[in-house]
Structures are given as C-alpha cells and as structure tokens.
Design an enzyme around this catalytic site. Structure first.
Site, mmCIF file in Angstrom:
data_model
loop_
_atom_site.group_PDB
_atom_site.id
_atom_site.type_symbol
_atom_site.label_atom_id
_atom_site.label_comp_id
_atom_site.label_asym_id
_atom_site.label_seq_id
_atom_site.Cartn_x
_atom_site.Cartn_y
_atom_site.Cartn_z
ATOM 1 N N GLU A 119 21.828 117.840 102.649
ATOM 2 C CA GLU A 119 21.325 116.780 101.767
ATOM 3 C C GLU A 119 22.821 115.901 101.385
ATOM 4 O O GLU A 119 22.704 114.736 101.469
ATOM 5 C CB GLU A 119 21.046 117.400 100.375
ATOM 6 C CG GLU A 119 20.893 116.379 99.303
ATOM 7 C CD GLU A 119 20.345 116.708 98.277
ATOM 8 O OE1 GLU A 119 20.008 118.213 97.780
ATOM 9 O OE2 GLU A 119 19.470 115.776 97.417
ATOM 10 N N ASP A 158 20.277 122.357 101.581
ATOM 11 C CA ASP A 158 20.350 121.917 100.341
ATOM 12 C C ASP A 158 21.118 122.745 99.426
ATOM 13 O O ASP A 158 20.794 123.821 98.795
ATOM 14 C CB ASP A 158 18.723 121.798 99.763
ATOM 15 C CG ASP A 158 18.864 120.697 98.230
ATOM 16 O OD1 ASP A 158 20.024 120.757 97.968
ATOM 17 O OD2 ASP A 158 17.699 120.074 98.015
ATOM 18 N N ILE A 190 22.186 122.483 96.605
ATOM 19 C CA ILE A 190 21.954 122.704 95.103
ATOM 20 C C ILE A 190 20.648 122.004 94.969
ATOM 21 O O ILE A 190 20.465 120.806 94.985
ATOM 22 C CB ILE A 190 22.581 122.278 93.909
ATOM 23 C CG1 ILE A 190 24.000 122.766 93.952
ATOM 24 C CG2 ILE A 190 21.946 122.521 92.491
ATOM 25 C CD1 ILE A 190 25.025 122.210 92.671
ATOM 26 N N ASP A 191 19.390 122.581 95.053
ATOM 27 C CA ASP A 191 17.973 121.862 94.834
ATOM 28 C C ASP A 191 17.860 122.273 93.345
ATOM 29 O O ASP A 191 17.528 123.328 92.713
ATOM 30 C CB ASP A 191 17.001 122.543 95.632
ATOM 31 C CG ASP A 191 15.748 121.729 95.669
ATOM 32 O OD1 ASP A 191 15.703 120.502 95.769
ATOM 33 O OD2 ASP A 191 14.753 122.297 94.923
ATOM 34 N N THR A 231 19.610 119.687 91.017
ATOM 35 C CA THR A 231 20.795 119.211 90.345
ATOM 36 C C THR A 231 20.612 118.950 89.320
ATOM 37 O O THR A 231 21.684 119.118 88.555
ATOM 38 C CB THR A 231 21.527 118.349 91.489
ATOM 39 O OG1 THR A 231 21.457 118.679 92.679
ATOM 40 C CG2 THR A 231 22.787 118.050 91.027
ATOM 41 N N ASP A 284 14.822 119.654 100.651
ATOM 42 C CA ASP A 284 14.113 120.262 99.686
ATOM 43 C C ASP A 284 12.846 121.213 100.104
ATOM 44 O O ASP A 284 12.432 122.080 99.014
ATOM 45 C CB ASP A 284 13.279 119.008 98.686
ATOM 46 C CG ASP A 284 14.403 117.816 98.205
ATOM 47 O OD1 ASP A 284 15.358 118.108 97.716
ATOM 48 O OD2 ASP A 284 13.703 116.753 98.392
HETATM 49 C C1 IPD Z 1 14.943 117.217 93.803
HETATM 50 C C2 IPD Z 1 14.236 118.641 93.064
HETATM 51 C C3 IPD Z 1 12.939 117.931 92.268
HETATM 52 C C4 IPD Z 1 12.105 117.243 92.982
HETATM 53 C C5 IPD Z 1 12.760 116.047 93.675
HETATM 54 C C6 IPD Z 1 13.819 116.755 94.766
HETATM 55 P P1 IPD Z 1 17.769 117.731 94.366
HETATM 56 O O1 IPD Z 1 16.019 117.673 94.491
HETATM 57 O O2 IPD Z 1 13.724 119.349 94.180
HETATM 58 O O3 IPD Z 1 12.391 119.257 91.832
HETATM 59 O O4 IPD Z 1 11.086 116.529 92.223
HETATM 60 O O5 IPD Z 1 11.734 115.500 94.587
HETATM 61 O O6 IPD Z 1 14.708 115.499 94.971
HETATM 62 O O7 IPD Z 1 17.828 116.451 94.025
HETATM 63 O O8 IPD Z 1 17.642 118.427 92.923
HETATM 64 O O9 IPD Z 1 18.216 118.188 95.276
#
Ligand code: IPD
Length: 265
Positions: A70, A86, A88-89, A91, A213
């Site tokens: 990412e 990813d 940190i999913d 963030t 993600d």
């Molecule tokens: C996000 C998270 C969030 C989702 C967003 C993603 P990130 O990833 O997974 O739950 O609703 O579409 O982009 O930005 O925290 O890696």
C-alpha cells in the site's frame, strides 16, 4: 518453492512481528500526520516502517518474489509468487487508538490468491488461511455463521475516502439499513472479512477496496465458508466486494444490485 503452506509459515510470523512493530510506535503517532488520496486518508510513519520491515524480510527470505504494498512497494519478481501487503489496514483507527486495525499479508502464486494472514495486534489475534486448507484464528478453525436471513443479518461495510463516493455509499445505506438487523463500520476491510470468517458479523460489503485491503481477508473469508464476489457474478475487486454465507450472499447481492451499489464514483 511455491508451496502455499510453506509461504504461510513465512507470512504468519511476519504479520505478527509487524503488528508488534506498529504497537511499539503507536504512542508517538499524532493526528496531524500526512494524507494520501484525500484530506482524510491518513498515512503514518508506522505504515511506512511496517511495510519496509515486511519487504526487507521478504527480500532476504524470498528474493525472487514480487511485492505490492500500500505504501509504494512494488516489484515484479521471477518466481511466480507475489506478496500483497497492507502494513496497517485501519490506519484511521490506529491514529485514534481505536482497536480494529491490523497487518494484512497475502500471496498470489501464478496470479491466483493462495494464502492470507491478518494480525490484529491489540488483541494478539492472528487470522490465517491458505486455499483449500480452511481458515484459522490463532490456530483454531473458524467458520462463517450458517444461513442467516437478510432480516437478521448483521452487515459490516466501509466507506472510501472521496467525498462523492461517500455520498453515494450513504444513499445505498439508507435503503439497506431498514432491511437488515443492523450495520457495523469497524474501519478495517481486512478485519471486516476476518470478523465475517469467525461469525462476528454475517456479511460485509464495500465499493472501492484496493488489492491490499482485500486480498488476505478474501482468502480467510472464503476458506471459512463465505462466498466472496462482486454483484455481477465476477470476482471481488475495487469495483465491489460482497462476502457472506452463500445463501445470504445471493439475497444481499440481489438487493445491492437493485440499489446499484456498484454504480458509484
Ligand atoms: C481502509 C480501511 C477501511 C475501508 C477503506 C480502506 P486503510 O484501509 O480498510 O475500512 O473502508 O476503504 O481504504 O486506508 O486503513 O489501509
């Protein structure tokens, strides 16, 4: 060596150690960090450090593999294996110290998803699966809730970072919410899929996910018994992702397709 079980043995400790790294950095995070796709799309030093840690370790253990991360990691590789990371999913949760965030690592073999691991460091949880091998949380088998109806379904979803997309996602929600038990927005797509896999929710959908993600959580949810796809009979992806027990998947697919939930900026 491209055996998925062996690759999973590499991915699991990597996701756990990267989770420990981001936990160690959490106290130094502040809310005024950098942003990416929009003013609300946050990125932290911990995202970058965790991705660098994972990519560096893979470059030693698996020097011929490709990577997609990412935070910018990208290389082709020659082995047929590509890692999708990813760091940190979730963030936004991370910067606010809301617990639902994790490290997501998947691997494709010859362009097919083969395995996924998601660690949730606050709770010392690690979800993992490889195709054909079942899904696990900390080594214990997990499975989706069987056959909930739409009316009794607890449905997780998420929202993108772009204002116009969010407006449309909210419109879909206005129509869906009265038809289901309730909605949850945890803030991490990877964990949404793991929560579905262990039965904490009955379904998950979102428009606009990126490969990082989605990849690991999709393997874990499918191996736990979910159907994972889009609204038109194709594979899940950026255009749309829906995941649920097969019967509920079909019922929700029809509702969301009727609402044109995938027709969205
Ligand atoms: C996000 C998270 C969030 C989702 C967003 C993603 P990130 O990833 O997974 O739950 O609703 O579409 O982009 O930005 O925290 O890696």
């Amino acid at each position: 060596m491209t055996d998925a079980a062996d690759l999973l043995d590499i991915a699991r400790p990597l996701a756990i150690e990267a989770g420990e790294l981001i936990e160690a950095m959490r106290d130094s995070v502040d809310l005024s960090g950098d942003t990416k796709s929009s003013s609300v799309d946050v990125v932290t030093a911990a995202d970058r450090a965790a991705e660098a840690f994972i990519v560096d370790r893979l470059s030693v253990l698996r020097p011929d593999d490709g990577v997609l991360g990412e935070e910018g990691a990208g290389s082709e590789g020659t082995s047929g294996v590509r890692w999708i990371i990813d760091p940190i999913d979730g963030t936004t949760n991370y910067v606010y110290s809301v617990p639902s965030y994790g490290v997501s690592i998947a691997a494709e073999v010859d362009a097919d998803l083969a395995l996924g691991v998601v660690s949730e460091p606050v709770f010392n949880r690690c979800y993992s699966a490889r195709v054909g091998g079942g899904a696990f949380k900390n080594g214990e088998p997990i499975s989706v809730n069987t056959d909930p109806s739409v009316e009794t379904a607890l449905v997780a979803t998420g929202f993108g970072y772009l204002a116009e997309r969010r407006r449309r996602q909210a419109e879909v929600l206005v129509d869906l919410l009265p038809q289901v038990r309730d909605i949850r927005r945890f803030g991490s797509a990877a964990l949404d899929l793991c929560y579905l896999a262990e039965g904490l929710v009955d379904a998950y959908y979102e428009r606009g996910l990126h490969a990082w993600d989605l990849a690991a959580g999709a393997v874990i949810a499918s191996e736990a018994g979910a159907t994972v796809g889009d609204l038109r009979g194709n594979a899940a992806g950026e255009h749309f992702t829906l995941a649920a027990h097969p019967a509920l998947f079909e019922a929700l697919r029809a509702i969301l397709a009727g609402l044109e939930a995938d027709d969205c900026p």
